[in-house]
Design a protein around this motif. Structure first.
Motif, PDB file in Angstrom:
ATOM      1  N   VAL A   1      11.038 -12.086   4.583  1.00 57.27           N
ATOM      2  CA  VAL A   1      10.239 -10.853   4.533  1.00 57.27           C
ATOM      3  C   VAL A   1      10.787  -9.974   3.431  1.00 57.27           C
ATOM      4  CG1 VAL A   1       9.277  -8.936   5.847  1.00 57.27           C
ATOM      5  CG2 VAL A   1      10.220 -10.890   7.042  1.00 57.27           C
ATOM      6  N   CYS A   2       9.966  -9.740   2.412  1.00 64.90           N
ATOM      7  CA  CYS A   2      10.426  -8.888   1.321  1.00 64.90           C
ATOM      8  C   CYS A   2      10.183  -7.441   1.661  1.00 64.90           C
ATOM      9  CB  CYS A   2       9.664  -9.199   0.063  1.00 64.90           C
ATOM     10  SG  CYS A   2       9.874 -10.868  -0.380  1.00 64.90           S
ATOM     11  N   ARG A   3       9.049  -7.177   2.245  1.00 66.27           N
ATOM     12  CA  ARG A   3       8.742  -5.788   2.571  1.00 66.27           C
ATOM     13  C   ARG A   3       7.594  -5.722   3.563  1.00 66.27           C
ATOM     14  NH1 ARG A   3       7.386  -3.550  -3.198  1.00 66.27           N
ATOM     15  NH2 ARG A   3       6.337  -1.819  -2.168  1.00 66.27           N
ATOM     16  N   LEU A   4       7.563  -4.637   4.311  1.00 69.21           N
ATOM     17  CA  LEU A   4       6.428  -4.335   5.173  1.00 69.21           C
ATOM     18  C   LEU A   4       6.005  -2.926   4.794  1.00 69.21           C
ATOM     19  CD1 LEU A   4       6.337  -4.597   9.086  1.00 69.21           C
ATOM     20  CD2 LEU A   4       4.781  -3.291   7.690  1.00 69.21           C
ATOM     21  N   ASP A   5       4.889  -2.812   4.108  1.00 65.06           N
ATOM     22  CA  ASP A   5       4.422  -1.500   3.658  1.00 65.06           C
ATOM     23  C   ASP A   5       3.339  -0.985   4.598  1.00 65.06           C
ATOM     24  OD1 ASP A   5       6.055  -1.960   1.524  1.00 65.06           O
ATOM     25  OD2 ASP A   5       4.553  -1.497  -0.009  1.00 65.06           O
ATOM     26  N   VAL A   6       3.566   0.172   5.185  1.00 63.87           N
ATOM     27  CA  VAL A   6       2.534   0.826   5.986  1.00 63.87           C
ATOM     28  C   VAL A   6       1.878   1.865   5.078  1.00 63.87           C
ATOM     29  CG1 VAL A   6       2.049   2.177   8.050  1.00 63.87           C
ATOM     30  CG2 VAL A   6       3.850   0.433   8.105  1.00 63.87           C
ATOM     31  N   ILE A   7       0.594   1.653   4.815  1.00 62.35           N
ATOM     32  CA  ILE A   7      -0.102   2.496   3.831  1.00 62.35           C
ATOM     33  C   ILE A   7      -0.714   3.699   4.560  1.00 62.35           C
ATOM     34  CG2 ILE A   7      -1.871   2.531   2.034  1.00 62.35           C
ATOM     35  CD1 ILE A   7      -0.179   0.282   1.238  1.00 62.35           C
ATOM     36  N   VAL A   8      -0.241   4.855   4.199  1.00 67.21           N
ATOM     37  CA  VAL A   8      -0.679   6.084   4.875  1.00 67.21           C
ATOM     38  C   VAL A   8      -2.115   6.430   4.460  1.00 67.21           C
ATOM     39  CG1 VAL A   8      -0.205   8.565   5.113  1.00 67.21           C
ATOM     40  CG2 VAL A   8       1.682   6.915   5.041  1.00 67.21           C
ATOM     41  N   GLY A   9      -2.928   6.793   5.441  1.00 63.57           N
ATOM     42  CA  GLY A   9      -4.298   7.224   5.163  1.00 63.57           C
ATOM     43  C   GLY A   9      -5.253   6.069   4.928  1.00 63.57           C
ATOM     44  N   SER A  10      -4.869   4.876   5.394  1.00 66.51           N
ATOM     45  CA  SER A  10      -5.757   3.717   5.225  1.00 66.51           C
ATOM     46  C   SER A  10      -6.051   3.065   6.571  1.00 66.51           C
ATOM     47  CB  SER A  10      -5.097   2.681   4.300  1.00 66.51           C
ATOM     48  OG  SER A  10      -5.905   1.514   4.243  1.00 66.51           O
ATOM     49  N   GLY A  11      -7.269   2.534   6.678  1.00 64.92           N
ATOM     50  CA  GLY A  11      -7.638   1.734   7.836  1.00 64.92           C
ATOM     51  C   GLY A  11      -7.444   0.254   7.533  1.00 64.92           C
ATOM     52  N   HIS A  12      -8.389  -0.562   8.017  1.00 69.22           N
ATOM     53  CA  HIS A  12      -8.265  -2.024   7.969  1.00 69.22           C
ATOM     54  C   HIS A  12      -8.465  -2.586   6.559  1.00 69.22           C
ATOM     55  CE1 HIS A  12      -8.404  -5.961   9.864  1.00 69.22           C
ATOM     56  NE2 HIS A  12      -9.615  -6.204   9.391  1.00 69.22           N
ATOM     57  N   VAL A  13      -9.242  -1.872   5.730  1.00 70.29           N
ATOM     58  CA  VAL A  13      -9.576  -2.414   4.400  1.00 70.29           C
ATOM     59  C   VAL A  13      -8.672  -1.752   3.355  1.00 70.29           C
ATOM     60  CG1 VAL A  13     -11.499  -3.056   2.894  1.00 70.29           C
ATOM     61  CG2 VAL A  13     -11.941  -2.573   5.284  1.00 70.29           C
ATOM     62  N   SER A  14      -7.371  -1.961   3.513  1.00 66.17           N
ATOM     63  CA  SER A  14      -6.396  -1.195   2.730  1.00 66.17           C
ATOM     64  C   SER A  14      -6.596  -1.349   1.224  1.00 66.17           C
ATOM     65  CB  SER A  14      -4.978  -1.601   3.117  1.00 66.17           C
ATOM     66  OG  SER A  14      -4.817  -3.003   3.032  1.00 66.17           O
ATOM     67  N   CYS A  15      -7.008  -2.539   0.772  1.00 65.58           N
ATOM     68  CA  CYS A  15      -7.105  -2.740  -0.684  1.00 65.58           C
ATOM     69  C   CYS A  15      -8.264  -1.954  -1.297  1.00 65.58           C
ATOM     70  CB  CYS A  15      -7.182  -4.229  -1.025  1.00 65.58           C
ATOM     71  SG  CYS A  15      -8.579  -5.070  -0.324  1.00 65.58           S
ATOM     72  N   MET A  16      -9.243  -1.530  -0.492  1.00 66.61           N
ATOM     73  CA  MET A  16     -10.302  -0.657  -1.017  1.00 66.61           C
ATOM     74  C   MET A  16     -10.052   0.807  -0.657  1.00 66.61           C
ATOM     75  SD  MET A  16     -13.809  -2.891  -0.547  1.00 66.61           S
ATOM     76  CE  MET A  16     -14.910  -1.748  -1.390  1.00 66.61           C
ATOM     77  N   GLU A  17      -9.365   1.028   0.471  1.00 67.79           N
ATOM     78  CA  GLU A  17      -9.160   2.416   0.905  1.00 67.79           C
ATOM     79  C   GLU A  17      -8.039   3.098   0.125  1.00 67.79           C
ATOM     80  OE1 GLU A  17      -9.591   3.171   5.262  1.00 67.79           O
ATOM     81  OE2 GLU A  17      -9.840   1.001   5.382  1.00 67.79           O
ATOM     82  N   ARG A  18      -6.959   2.366  -0.146  1.00 71.35           N
ATOM     83  CA  ARG A  18      -5.824   2.915  -0.920  1.00 71.35           C
ATOM     84  C   ARG A  18      -5.438   1.885  -1.986  1.00 71.35           C
ATOM     85  NH1 ARG A  18      -2.077   6.310   0.861  1.00 71.35           N
ATOM     86  NH2 ARG A  18      -1.635   6.288  -1.366  1.00 71.35           N
TER      87      ARG A  18
END
Ligand code: MLT
Length: 267
Positions: free
Chosen positions: A232-249
Motif C-alpha cells: 500500500v503506497c497511499r490511501l487518499d481520502v478526497i475531501v468534498g468528493s462522492g463516489h465519482v472522485s475522478c470527475m468530482e475532484r
C-alpha cells in the motif's frame, strides 16, 4: 478510436507515451469518466481508457461476467502490444481490475483502486441488483439514473457543481439497457476478491471520496488492511468528493495518480 481486439470492437482513448496506465470506468459510465485524467496524466504516461463491454462505443454482447471484462482488457493489451500496465479502476472498474489480477497478475505492474471494495454482493445487494434489472427492462436507462445518480455524487458536488452533475448524468444516459443489465448481472455474480487483494505483489494506491455513500471510506480502509505489508503506497481520502472522485475532484485525483505513476516508474 475504435479497435478490433478479437473479443469484439472496443472504443478506446490511447494518449501519451511511456508507462501504460489502463483506466477502467465504473457503472454505468464510459471512458469519458477519465477525460480529465487522460488530459493531465498523458503528459507523463501512456493513458489507455477503454469503454468496457456494453458501454460507449464497445461491443454490446454477452457473456456478462467480471472474467469476460478481464478477458477484454487482456485482449486490448495484446492488440496494443502492451506487455505490462498499471491498472486503475473506479468502482466497477476496480472489480474488473481485481478480475484482471486473478487472470493475468504477471501483466499488472501497479494498481490504483478508486471508490471500490473487495467484497462480493451479499444477499440484500443481489436482491437490489435483480430489482434494478427488472426496472431497467421495463423503463430503460431512466430507471438506473433515478436509482443511482443521487447517491453517485457527493453532497458538495450536488449543491455546488451542477456542471459535474449534468456531465455524469449525460454519461449515464449514453448506456444501453442491454449493457446496463449485463453489467448488473456481472456485478451481482462477481466473486469475492478478498484473497486476490491479500496476494497483491505490486504497488497499490487507494482513493476514496469522503462523501462516497456507495463505497464509503470504511470500505477503502478495509481494502487497504487486506494488502500485504509494503504494497500500500497511499490511501487518499478526497475531501468534498462522492463516489465519482475522478470527475468530482479531478485535480486531487490527477495529482495522486501522477505521484503514483512516478513511484511505479522508479521501481
Ligand atoms: C459503480 O460505480 O461502478 C457501481 O456503483 C458499483 C456497484 O454498484 O457495485
Amino acid at each position: 478510436m475504435i479497435i478490433e481486439t478479437g473479443n469484439g470492437h472496443v472504443g478506446v482513448d490511447d494518449v501519451g507515451t511511456g508507462l501504460p496506465v489502463v483506466l477502467l470506468h465504473g457503472f454505468p459510465h464510459t471512458r469519458a469518466l477519465w477525460a480529465q485524467q487522460v488530459a493531465s496524466l498523458s503528459m507523463r504516461a501512456r493513458c489507455i481508457a477503454p469503454d468496457l463491454r456494453g458501454f460507449g462505443a464497445s461491443v454490446v454482447d454477452a457473456p456478462w461476467t467480471m472474467e469476460q471484462y478481464a478477458s477484454d482488457v487482456r485482449a486490448l493489451l495484446d492488440a496494443l502490444e502492451i506487455e505490462r500496465a498499471v491498472l486503475a479502476g473506479l468502482s466497477m472498474g476496480g472489480y474488473v481490475a481485481m478480475a484482471c489480477l486473478r487472470a493475468f497478475p504477471e501483466r499488472v505492474i501497479g494498481l490504483a483502486l478508486l471508490d471500490t471494495q473487495a467484497g462480493a454482493d451479499d444477499d440484500a445487494a443481489r436482491a437490489k441488483r435483480d430489482a434494478l434489472i427488472t426496472q431497467v427492462r421495463a423503463r430503460g436507462v431512466d430507471a438506473v439514473v433515478d436509482a443511482m445518480l443521487p447517491g453517485m455524487l457527493g453532497k458538495t458536488t450536488r449543491s455546488q457543481r451542477p456542471d459535474v452533475v449534468a456531465d455524469v448524468e449525460s454519461m449515464m444516459r449514453e448506456a444501453t439497457p442491454e449493457g446496463i443489465v449485463g453489467a448488473l448481472q456481472a456485478m451481482r455474480d462477481r466473486p469475492d476478491s478478498t484473497e486476490t487483494i491479500r496476494t497483491v505483489q505490486v504497488p497499490t494506491m487507494i482513493i476514496v471520496g469522503d462523501e462516497d455513500v456507495l463505497t464509503p471510506p470504511a470500505k477503502s480502509q478495509a481494502l487497504a488492511a487486506l494488502l500485504p505489508p509494503g504494497t500500500v503506497c497511499r490511501l487518499d481520502v478526497i475531501v468534498g468528493s462522492g463516489h465519482v472522485s475522478c470527475m468530482e475532484r479531478p485535480s486531487a485525483v490527477n495529482y495522486a495518480l501522477a505521484e503514483f505513476v512516478e513511484l511505479v516508474q522508479s521501481r
